[in-house]
Scaffold this motif. Sequence first.
Motif, mmCIF file in Angstrom:
data_model
loop_
_atom_site.group_PDB
_atom_site.id
_atom_site.type_symbol
_atom_site.label_atom_id
_atom_site.label_comp_id
_atom_site.label_asym_id
_atom_site.label_seq_id
_atom_site.Cartn_x
_atom_site.Cartn_y
_atom_site.Cartn_z
ATOM 1 N N PHE A 313 136.174 -22.266 107.605
ATOM 2 C CA PHE A 313 135.223 -21.161 107.721
ATOM 3 C C PHE A 313 134.091 -21.462 108.697
ATOM 4 C CE2 PHE A 313 137.549 -19.578 104.162
ATOM 5 C CZ PHE A 313 137.432 -18.198 104.260
ATOM 6 N N GLY A 317 133.087 -19.092 111.780
ATOM 7 C CA GLY A 317 131.707 -18.760 112.131
ATOM 8 C C GLY A 317 131.410 -19.076 113.580
ATOM 9 N N SER A 431 130.179 -20.454 107.048
ATOM 10 C CA SER A 431 130.499 -19.553 108.153
ATOM 11 C C SER A 431 129.313 -18.713 108.597
ATOM 12 C CB SER A 431 131.650 -18.612 107.755
ATOM 13 O OG SER A 431 131.303 -17.812 106.638
#
Length: 522
Positions: A313, A317, A431
């Motif tokens: 994640f 991001g 993220s």
Amino acid sequence: MSSFKKNAYTYATIVAMGGFVFGLDAALISGTTNYLTDEFSLNKLELGIAVGAPAWGVLLALIFVGYAVDKIGRKRALQISALIYLISAFGSALAPNYWVFFWARFLGGLAFSSISMASMYIGEIAPPKLRGKLVTMIQVNIVVGLSAAYFMNYFIQNLASSGADWVSSLGIDTNTWRWMLGSEILFALLWFTLLSFIPRSPAWLMLKGRIEDAKKTLRKVIPENRITTQVSEMEENMNAGGSDHSIWTQLKEIFSPPMRITFIIAMTLAIVQQSTGINAILFYAPTVFEQLGMGTNAAFAQAIWIGLISVVFTFLGLMAVDKIGRRPMIIGGMLWIVISLGICFYGFKTASYSLKQEHITELTELSDSNRLSKLVGIAFDSDIEFKKAITESLGEEDSKAFADSLLKQAVSINGLLVLIGILSFVAAFQSTLGPVMWVLFSEIFPISNRGIAIPFFTLVTSLTSSLVQTFFPWQLENLGISSTLLFYASTVAIGLVILFKYLKETKNMTIEEVQLALAARK
């Protein structure tokens, strides 16, 4: 890819590697908590102080880091941080007693300030359209370091229980926690070496009046036809803060009315990012999973899931920050975090704890285990009530030794729901709020005071982090995990309301354009 982008990526990758070392240093401790408790006969508060020692160290470092990055430069300050990590890793792994261990960990905390310096440096060498992605690389490295730490701990834990002759000859079975902490040494040494290949920050060179040297650095990361304009904008940005760049003048500027909105945004982010409880979850991951009724090895294995989720994640991001923008990622991420913590709260709140006779019979190490017989079949609604009953039956000393083991056996909980909540929380943080705060810190402060502003608000973040880490074991012991998680969720919800009102989008803007955008709201 142009040579400018390649250079920018190369320098950012080297500097961001400090995040990897930070992640290792921060999370390796998660696998050692039980060993440390036994080795040094620690109570919960002493354990919290040992685990949180780096966070207190960074508080001291951040008082001086603003002066250091302006005096000797971002590059030299980063090299000193890498050297401190190396010394701390040796000291922690070889510590003969609790206080030597504490001070070695505290020393490592001095190097934690490298995260603020890294975001500062990358923000100053990155082209505007790449700044979000490049600064986010720090968070990528942090979570990769965290994940590597969980894997190393799990690997060393399994080696220690393998019974192999070579494991015994190396002392891995008897000094397991020392091998876990010592695994950081190689990576700290590598980072220290690689930092010699990065150039000086152009913003720092401009502050020192070394305009031609600043242009040389800029030629490595932006096209030639942009250099004159970039230098002019940097000069204008510095002059806006006046000719006096002393620490006191920069601090006064941070608190001045023209920076009111910037101050509100930065202060809220600094407090909320760590008030999520992320470091409590990451640093005490096996302990948290043991609350679900898992054994030690299973808890180590589940902690690896946190590492994997963090990596995946954070990369998402990284890909999204320059496309979606800072504001929607922060606002949406904080809402996601509140929901995830709410799921965890519900799961733990609805858990019950009840001893069975076989649980007592299995405790062969406990003398006179019949003291627990009166608790058989009684359902307790919280871990606090259950531990209190155990203490009343066994006394303080035996309760300290056996309460956690009994809790793991007695708990009845929707483990899947809580696991989903924890992993969702980690995904949301890694993220969005985790990396994007550093992106915003690299953008929202003018060149005239960023050398002090970024360390100052990082100091606030570190103070919050140190309080969370230090008191998490105490909170588990006295408030229970459900109330602790509810506290974290409430804090994030308050921050969400504040940032929804004040946070402005800054993607694809130069640092100078960001100042104008924030000023327009004042």
